[in-house]
Design a protein around this motif. Sequence first.
Motif, mmCIF file in Angstrom:
data_model
loop_
_atom_site.group_PDB
_atom_site.id
_atom_site.type_symbol
_atom_site.label_atom_id
_atom_site.label_comp_id
_atom_site.label_asym_id
_atom_site.label_seq_id
_atom_site.Cartn_x
_atom_site.Cartn_y
_atom_site.Cartn_z
ATOM 1 N N LEU A 66 -7.201 -10.467 7.512
ATOM 2 C CA LEU A 66 -6.280 -10.268 6.658
ATOM 3 C C LEU A 66 -5.533 -9.659 7.416
ATOM 4 N N ASP A 67 -3.481 -10.186 8.238
ATOM 5 C CA ASP A 67 -2.749 -9.660 9.196
ATOM 6 C C ASP A 67 -2.382 -8.821 9.053
ATOM 7 N N VAL A 68 -1.696 -7.766 7.886
ATOM 8 C CA VAL A 68 -0.626 -7.796 6.999
ATOM 9 C C VAL A 68 -1.492 -7.185 6.279
ATOM 10 N N TRP A 69 -1.430 -5.792 5.762
ATOM 11 C CA TRP A 69 -1.177 -5.781 4.274
ATOM 12 C C TRP A 69 0.126 -5.251 3.379
ATOM 13 N N GLU A 70 0.816 -5.483 2.485
ATOM 14 C CA GLU A 70 1.707 -3.991 2.378
ATOM 15 C C GLU A 70 1.725 -4.080 0.846
ATOM 16 N N SER A 71 2.249 -2.868 0.666
ATOM 17 C CA SER A 71 2.385 -2.694 -1.043
ATOM 18 C C SER A 71 3.652 -1.398 -0.895
ATOM 19 N N THR A 72 3.143 -0.379 -2.257
ATOM 20 C CA THR A 72 3.923 0.541 -1.733
ATOM 21 C C THR A 72 3.193 1.828 -3.187
ATOM 22 N N GLN A 73 3.417 2.878 -2.341
ATOM 23 C CA GLN A 73 2.306 4.417 -2.818
ATOM 24 C C GLN A 73 3.314 5.517 -3.520
ATOM 25 N N ALA A 74 3.230 6.158 -4.623
ATOM 26 C CA ALA A 74 4.148 7.059 -4.851
ATOM 27 C C ALA A 74 3.738 7.785 -3.881
#
Length: 126
Positions: free
Chosen positions: A100-108
């Motif tokens: 996996l080259d990159v992981w993008e997400s959001t978090q509180a």
Amino acid sequence: VMAALLVSACAATPQSDEDILVERAQARWDALVSGDLEAAYGFYSPGYRSTVSLIDFGVEIRMRRVTWTAASYADHSCEGQRCEVRFDVGYRVPRPVPGLDVWESTQAVEDVWVKTNGQWWYLPKK
């Protein structure tokens, strides 16, 4: 025209203490997202800044594998001179696992702010 401008300036409602808090908290995240570490450092409490130099702060931030991509204010709650301000923070982590080259997400994220000498300051976790 000048009189109308004067009247409208006087009629502007002053910002509430909590509005100022939210504005400062958002400005800190905006500085972190844009990479303006000097501006972000300026929002940290005087106690933190007396023990951690701007250079050390910059090194600590740059050593993290995570890159913040966005931050939007969610809500806040206050008790006296201490407030918790919540943001939805977007982030990116390069190569978190093989394949996996990159992981993008959001978090509180919940930040703690304290009011000292009439000003709101970010209080980092120890």
